[in-house]
Structure formats: C-alpha cells, structure tokens
Design a protein around this motif. Structure first.
Motif, PDB file in Angstrom:
ATOM      1  N   ASN A  70      -3.825  -6.729  18.950  1.00 49.11           N
ATOM      2  CA  ASN A  70      -3.960  -6.201  20.034  1.00 49.11           C
ATOM      3  C   ASN A  70      -4.795  -5.022  20.349  1.00 49.11           C
ATOM      4  N   GLY A  71      -5.760  -5.084  19.232  1.00 52.40           N
ATOM      5  CA  GLY A  71      -6.809  -4.025  19.074  1.00 52.40           C
ATOM      6  C   GLY A  71      -6.230  -2.856  18.404  1.00 52.40           C
ATOM      7  N   ARG A  72      -5.214  -2.856  17.788  1.00 55.86           N
ATOM      8  CA  ARG A  72      -4.875  -1.679  16.911  1.00 55.86           C
ATOM      9  C   ARG A  72      -4.053  -2.255  15.351  1.00 55.86           C
ATOM     10  N   ILE A  73      -4.102  -1.353  14.445  1.00 52.25           N
ATOM     11  CA  ILE A  73      -3.254  -1.668  13.392  1.00 52.25           C
ATOM     12  C   ILE A  73      -1.859  -1.593  13.197  1.00 52.25           C
ATOM     13  N   GLU A  74      -1.218  -2.543  12.976  1.00 57.13           N
ATOM     14  CA  GLU A  74       0.317  -2.264  12.912  1.00 57.13           C
ATOM     15  C   GLU A  74       0.752  -2.460  11.570  1.00 57.13           C
ATOM     16  N   ALA A  75       1.763  -2.000  11.149  1.00 55.99           N
ATOM     17  CA  ALA A  75       2.140  -2.023   9.491  1.00 55.99           C
ATOM     18  C   ALA A  75       3.728  -1.599   9.587  1.00 55.99           C
ATOM     19  N   LEU A  76       4.368  -2.591   8.670  1.00 57.25           N
ATOM     20  CA  LEU A  76       5.882  -2.141   8.403  1.00 57.25           C
ATOM     21  C   LEU A  76       5.859  -1.638   7.026  1.00 57.25           C
ATOM     22  N   VAL A  77       6.800  -0.460   7.285  1.00 53.90           N
ATOM     23  CA  VAL A  77       7.063   0.406   5.961  1.00 53.90           C
ATOM     24  C   VAL A  77       8.296   0.144   5.509  1.00 53.90           C
ATOM     25  N   GLN A  78       8.512   0.162   4.141  1.00 55.17           N
ATOM     26  CA  GLN A  78       9.602   0.207   3.426  1.00 55.17           C
ATOM     27  C   GLN A  78       9.788   1.472   2.688  1.00 55.17           C
ATOM     28  N   PHE A  79      10.994   2.102   2.928  1.00 54.78           N
ATOM     29  CA  PHE A  79      11.418   3.342   2.120  1.00 54.78           C
ATOM     30  C   PHE A  79      12.416   2.747   1.115  1.00 54.78           C
ATOM     31  N   GLY A 106       0.763  -1.215  -0.150  1.00 50.73           N
ATOM     32  CA  GLY A 106      -0.070  -0.024  -0.032  1.00 50.73           C
ATOM     33  C   GLY A 106       0.888   1.283   0.093  1.00 50.73           C
ATOM     34  N   THR A 107       0.325   2.355  -0.385  1.00 53.53           N
ATOM     35  CA  THR A 107       0.984   3.455  -0.617  1.00 53.53           C
ATOM     36  C   THR A 107       0.975   4.410   0.709  1.00 53.53           C
ATOM     37  N   VAL A 108       2.421   4.817   1.164  1.00 53.14           N
ATOM     38  CA  VAL A 108       2.447   5.479   2.328  1.00 53.14           C
ATOM     39  C   VAL A 108       2.868   6.939   1.887  1.00 53.14           C
ATOM     40  N   LEU A 109       1.868   7.905   2.233  1.00 54.62           N
ATOM     41  CA  LEU A 109       2.301   9.264   2.102  1.00 54.62           C
ATOM     42  C   LEU A 109       3.050  10.042   3.234  1.00 54.62           C
ATOM     43  N   TRP A 110       3.344  11.344   2.598  1.00 55.20           N
ATOM     44  CA  TRP A 110       3.655  12.344   3.777  1.00 55.20           C
ATOM     45  C   TRP A 110       2.560  13.478   3.846  1.00 55.20           C
ATOM     46  N   ASN A 111       2.036  13.554   5.298  1.00 53.89           N
ATOM     47  CA  ASN A 111       1.189  14.267   5.640  1.00 53.89           C
ATOM     48  C   ASN A 111      -0.025  14.487   4.938  1.00 53.89           C
ATOM     49  N   HIS A 112      -0.733  13.113   4.603  1.00 56.98           N
ATOM     50  CA  HIS A 112      -1.698  13.176   3.306  1.00 56.98           C
ATOM     51  C   HIS A 112      -1.670  13.836   2.247  1.00 56.98           C
ATOM     52  N   ASP A 113      -0.665  14.213   1.799  1.00 54.50           N
ATOM     53  CA  ASP A 113      -0.348  14.643   0.335  1.00 54.50           C
ATOM     54  C   ASP A 113      -0.167  13.645  -0.701  1.00 54.50           C
ATOM     55  N   THR A 114      -1.201  13.421  -1.643  1.00 53.61           N
ATOM     56  CA  THR A 114      -1.189  12.785  -2.601  1.00 53.61           C
ATOM     57  C   THR A 114       0.014  12.855  -3.381  1.00 53.61           C
ATOM     58  N   LYS A 130     -17.582   0.565  10.430  1.00 51.53           N
ATOM     59  CA  LYS A 130     -16.849  -0.131   9.195  1.00 51.53           C
ATOM     60  C   LYS A 130     -16.090   1.160   8.306  1.00 51.53           C
ATOM     61  N   ALA A 131     -14.845   1.017   7.641  1.00 50.77           N
ATOM     62  CA  ALA A 131     -14.474   1.918   6.861  1.00 50.77           C
ATOM     63  C   ALA A 131     -13.221   1.281   6.076  1.00 50.77           C
ATOM     64  N   GLU A 132     -13.208   1.925   5.055  1.00 55.70           N
ATOM     65  CA  GLU A 132     -12.116   1.318   3.960  1.00 55.70           C
ATOM     66  C   GLU A 132     -10.803   1.964   3.941  1.00 55.70           C
ATOM     67  N   LEU A 133      -9.765   1.390   4.214  1.00 55.26           N
ATOM     68  CA  LEU A 133      -8.434   2.093   4.360  1.00 55.26           C
ATOM     69  C   LEU A 133      -8.079   2.761   3.090  1.00 55.26           C
ATOM     70  N   LEU A 134      -7.613   3.903   2.867  1.00 55.14           N
ATOM     71  CA  LEU A 134      -7.245   4.449   1.743  1.00 55.14           C
ATOM     72  C   LEU A 134      -5.655   4.591   1.571  1.00 55.14           C
ATOM     73  N   GLU A 135      -5.152   5.275   2.527  1.00 50.76           N
ATOM     74  CA  GLU A 135      -3.613   5.317   2.786  1.00 50.76           C
ATOM     75  C   GLU A 135      -3.281   5.745   4.317  1.00 50.76           C
ATOM     76  N   PHE A 136      -2.246   5.690   4.644  1.00 54.14           N
ATOM     77  CA  PHE A 136      -1.756   6.346   5.987  1.00 54.14           C
ATOM     78  C   PHE A 136      -0.468   6.813   5.629  1.00 54.14           C
TER      79      PHE A 136
END
Length: 461
Positions: free
Chosen positions: A77-86, A55-63, A136-142
């Motif tokens: 544990n009740g939260r969303i965790e992710a691994l980000v690759q630069f 998935g796409t990872v942005l800076w400050n929601h700037d597309t 319910k929601a659809e994840l678009l980006e973080f």
C-alpha cells in the motif's frame, strides 16, 4: 455476526504477537517527512539488508544497540511494513528493557537509515543543500525511536493482554534533588520489595510506579514509569522522575481511563510540591543576574552575534544557497536584545533602589516630592551634598592632616639636604642645579611636590 468474528480474529493475532515477542511496524511512507524530504518506497532496495534472512533493528540508530531483528519486510500500500522479532525473555537485558517500552506503548516511532543512490532536488533554487526526493536508496537498518522523522512510521501492532492499572501511592514525601536515574530508581524499589527473593511484595513495588500490569504482578517488567526512589530506607517521590514519567505517559497508547488516573497522580504531587515552593523539576539551575557587570557581558554577546550574523549574510550571498542561518541568527539577536533591555532595566532599578534612602535627603529639603522617581531623588541628593560646607570638626581634622604632611615634608628636606625657598611665583630654587646635579629630574620633581604641599598648607590655614 461478522463484527464479533473480526474482533476475535484480531485479538487472537495480537495475542500471538505477544506470545512470540513480535511487533509489526511501518518502516517508511512516501509522505513528506519533517525534514521536507520524500523517499520513494518502490525505490528502496532491501535485498542486501535481508541477505542473511533477517535484518538488524537498532535503538535510535545506535549501532551499538542492536535490540531485535527484522524477519519479514515488504512494500504494501505504498509503504514499507516489517515484522520485528525480539530475543527470548532473559537472553538480552537491554533488548528486554526496550521491548517493554515498545509493548507498553511509550515508544512507537520507527525511522530508517539508508544510503542514497539516485535523487532529485525538491527545491530547484537550492539543489545541493535543499530537501531531496530519493528515487533509489539502499536500506541499511531501521530503528525504534521516541521521535521519528516520518510521521507515518509507527508501530501498528504490538502484544496485547496487559491489564494496566494505577497503584501509585499518594502519600509519599517529595524531593526535588537533581540526578534522576530511572534504572537506579527502579532497582532501589525492587530491592526494597524483595523482587530478588521467592516472596516479592507487589503491593510495595507498585507504589513507586505510575503503571503496572495487574496480570503479572510478580514480574518486574510489569512495572512501568517509575516516579519515586528509595532514600534512606524511605520511598520518596522525585520531581525529575515525575516529569520524565509524564512525558512518556503522553506518548503511550494505554486506555484513556488508565492514563487519566496516572495523570491525576502527577497532578497531586505537582500541587504538593507547589505548596512547599519547590519546583516539580529542575532541568537547569536558575540564572541569577548579580550586577551591571553581567549586562556588559550580555551586550558583548549581542555584539558577537551581530558579527556572526553579518558573516552568515555574506556567505549566503556568495553561495546563493538560500541559507536560513542569517534569519535564525537575526532572531537570536532579537531575543538577546530583549533580554539585555530587560536585564538592564531590572539591574538599574535594583541599583537605584539601594540609593533611595539618600534621596530622602532631597525630599526632606523640599527639593523633590516624595513621589519622585529614584533617579530624580538621587540627582537631587547629589546637589544637596555638593552645596554642603565643612563642619568645624572636619576642618580641624583636615588641618591636623596637613600639619602632619608638612612635618613629614620638613623632615624629608632635612634628610636629603635641599634648602626650601619661597617659590610662590613658581620659580625653581637657585641651588637645585648645585644640589641635585647628579639627577636634575628628581630635583625638579621634588620642587613640584614642595609647591603643592605649600598650597595645601595655606589653604588649610
């Protein structure tokens, strides 16, 4: 024996993240965020987000600023965790710049962007505009962001191995010129230090940055938080640069002893600038009130705010949505009113101070004491002046002025052919009808002026 073993495992894991240019983050939690809303984590669908495998990872929601990709995401544990690759170093200059901030720790916030699917109001009295609970929601980006809405959304693991030190110079001259640009300042230092050549000078480079990674002194990405820039061939500490560096320093996760030394550098230059009566930073030009005219403008602004406030109250009553805007406007009116009163007191005091010397006339005349307020002295001086008589020289000047006026009057009468009569009783001359028949109004006006001039002449005699 278990503690050393755990420490070793953790260290190896974080070093592996650094080698791969990866960071681990908490994207979202189910706690109430700063907007008073809740996102149910189990209801977030990220299947479409990860449809391509990343998935796409942005800076400050700037597309326009995709700086990394998400290679793994899970609800744990009740939260969303992710691994980000630069991206690999050098492939994306913009990504490198933001990764350096994230790795350094000056940026630690994470924020999600999503499309709501199902929700329920948390405030039953304000179901449409109030805070919501998103079922319910659809994840678009973080995104990575300096300030996140969800307090628990943070970077939890980043690359280790940096040896942060403070090498900033304490002997630079100071400048408070506006127009700080972090990128330009850094480049000016690197150019001077020869970082584009085979023999860069790290000793010079670190003088203009609060922090640098001593394990990689020849790498320009090791230098963080510039506070100085090159001006006419000299390295100069910049007031706005110091302020910006200090703000990022507060958010960083560097060791406290290193942060303390960096803060000491900022305090040193703040003190140095204070001694020369220069501000540490100029975020906005100082407001100077130039007279009573500005008091009127501020009063007009307060009146306009009052009108907007009344409109917002009416709208809130009509919509019954519990809007907080009327209170915000009322608070703004209170602040403007306080400023108006303060400004009025200051400007009136300044105005009266200018007429204080004239008030001394009344003091010398014994009408008011020397300790009287400026306004009392001013009124007393006005009374003294009102009782004065004209001097002989003044009366003579007035007579001369009146004579000149009358001479001009006589010449005008001779020119237009109107005979002047003694109209002391205010009667109109008999020949006006005959002489000024084409324009009776002009003749009447002329005679009125003649009467006024005659009265002035007799008063001056």
């Amino acid at each position: 024996m278990s503690a050393p073993r755990l420490t070793k495992v953790y260290k190896a894991a974080t070093e592996a993240l650094a080698d791969k240019r990866q960071v681990r983050v908490i994207c979202s939690t189910e706690e109430v965020d700063r907007a008073g809303e809740i996102v149910v984590q189990a209801g977030i669908d990220f299947s479409h987000y990860m449809a391509s495998g990343a998935g796409t990872v942005l800076w400050n929601h700037d597309t326009d600023k995709p700086i990394a990709k998400c290679v793994d995401i899970v609800v744990r544990n009740g939260r969303i965790e992710a691994l980000v690759q630069f991206p690999p170093e050098g492939e994306d200059e913009e990504a490198d710049r933001y990764y350096a901030k994230i790795k350094f720790g000056s940026v630690s916030g994470i924020s999600i962007g999503f499309a709501p699917i199902e929700m329920e109001p948390l405030d039953r009295s304000n179901p449409k505009k109030g805070p919501q609970k998103y079922l319910k929601a659809e994840l678009l980006e973080f995104s990575f962001t300096p300030v996140q809405a969800n307090r628990g959304s943070l970077v939890i693991e980043r690359g280790a191995g940096a040896v942060w030190k403070v090498g900033a110079s304490l002997n630079l001259s100071a400048s408070d010129e506006a127009g700080w640009d972090e990128g330009q300042a850094s480049e000016s230092i690197f150019d001077k230090a020869g970082f584009g050549s085979d023999t860069p000078d790290p000793t010079f480079a670190r003088k203009g940055f609060l922090l640098y990674d001593a394990s990689r002194p020849a790498d320009r990405k090791s230098y963080q938080l510039p506070f100085a820039k090159m001006v006419d061939g000299r390295l100069v500490a910049d007031a706005e640069g110091l302020k910006a560096a200090g703000e990022f320093l507060q958010q960083s996760s560097i060791p406290e002893d290193v942060a303390e030394k960096a803060r000491a550098v900022i305090n040193h230059y703040e003190g140095k600038m204070a001694k020369t009566d220069k501000p540490v930073a100029k975020t906005a030009p100082a407001i100077k009130v130039k007279g009573l005219y500005d008091i009127g403008r501020l009063a007009s602004l307060l009146s306009e705010l009052g009108w907007v406030h009344d409109c917002s109250v009416w709208e809130a009553q009509m919509e019954e949505d519990g809007s907080g805007v009327p209170k915000m406007l009322a608070d703004a009116m209170q602040a403007v009113a306080a400023a108006l009163l303060a400004m009025t007191a200051e400007e009136v005091a300044e105005l009266l101070a200018q007429i204080t010397p004239e008030g001394e006339i009344a003091v010398k005349a014994g009408i008011v004491p020397a300790t009287a307020s400026p306004i009392k002295k001013a009124f007393a001086a006005a009374r003294v002046k009102a009782g004065r008589k004209f001097s002989a020289s003044t009366r003579s000047s007035m007579r001369s002025a009146c004579k000149s006026i009358m001479d001009g009057h006589d010449a005008l009468v001779a020119l237009i052919g109107v005979e002047e009569e003694d109209d002391e009783e205010g009667e109109e001359p008999e020949d006006v009808e005959k002489t000024a028949k084409p324009d009776r109004g002009a003749a009447v006006l002329l005679n009125q002026r003649q009467r006024r001039l005659e009265v002035m002449r007799r008063q001056a005699a």
